[in-house]
Design a protein around this motif. Structure first.
Motif, PDB file in Angstrom:
ATOM      1  N   LYS A 277       0.839  -1.194   0.000  1.00 30.02           N
ATOM      2  CA  LYS A 277       0.000   0.000   0.000  1.00 30.02           C
ATOM      3  C   LYS A 277       0.876   1.246   0.000  1.00 30.02           C
ATOM      4  CE  LYS A 277      -3.569  -2.323   2.642  1.00 30.02           C
ATOM      5  NZ  LYS A 277      -2.910  -3.602   2.688  1.00 30.02           N
TER       6      LYS A 277
ATOM      7  N   THR B 148       1.190   5.526   0.572  1.00 31.57           N
ATOM      8  CA  THR B 148       0.820   6.409   1.678  1.00 31.57           C
ATOM      9  C   THR B 148      -0.642   6.827   1.605  1.00 31.57           C
ATOM     10  OG1 THR B 148       3.079   7.225   1.652  1.00 31.57           O
ATOM     11  CG2 THR B 148       1.488   8.508   2.906  1.00 31.57           C
TER      12      THR B 148
ATOM     13  N   GLN C  77      -3.183   5.175   0.249  1.00 34.53           N
ATOM     14  CA  GLN C  77      -4.038   4.042   0.616  1.00 34.53           C
ATOM     15  C   GLN C  77      -4.033   3.836   2.131  1.00 34.53           C
ATOM     16  OE1 GLN C  77      -2.092   1.147  -1.881  1.00 34.53           O
ATOM     17  NE2 GLN C  77      -3.863   1.020  -3.244  1.00 34.53           N
ATOM     18  N   GLN C  78      -2.870   3.978   2.755  1.00 25.71           N
ATOM     19  CA  GLN C  78      -2.789   3.833   4.204  1.00 25.71           C
ATOM     20  C   GLN C  78      -3.592   4.919   4.900  1.00 25.71           C
ATOM     21  OE1 GLN C  78       1.418   3.875   4.861  1.00 25.71           O
ATOM     22  NE2 GLN C  78       1.624   1.663   4.605  1.00 25.71           N
TER      23      GLN C  78
END
Length: 114
Positions: free
Chosen positions: A61, A63, A65-66
């Motif tokens: 993932k 940044t 998506q996190q």
């Protein structure tokens, strides 16, 4: 190479044959076959992330998506807390015989002052 250094994974010829047999056998449980493929790939010197992507064990993932996942987690926590509070208030109202309250809006509405 980033992170802690990995210990080198060295397989003997018989170990390699056993693991390859596990990956090819039809009766082998899928989890066991997956572990065998992972060990074989690591023994071939592949990086952990490359092994994970190749075997579709985890998704890398970025940044953004996190951040979205963190936002969803926090939002879900607030929704859970709000629902728990509404249920608690419903319970207290029913103990005083004030009847069932149907929606969260009714629970959170301020009472009218007389």
């Amino acid at each position: 190479m980033r992170g802690r250094p990995k210990a080198e994974l060295v397989l003997s010829e018989s170990e390699r044959e056993q693991l390859q047999a596990l990956t090819l056998r039809r009766k082998t449980a899928q989890a066991v076959a997956l572990r065998a493929r992972i060990v074989l790939a690591c023994a071939d010197g592949m990086d952990n992330k490359a092994v994970a992507v190749r075997n579709r064990v985890t998704q890398i993932k970025d940044t953004e998506q996190q951040s979205v996942l963190a936002l969803h987690t926090v939002r879900q926590g607030f929704v859970k807390a709000r629902t728990a509070q509404a249920n608690q208030i419903r319970g207290l109202l029913s103990e005083f015989g004030l009847g069932p309250v149907n929606t969260n809006r009714e629970v959170h509405r301020r009472p009218k002052r007389s």
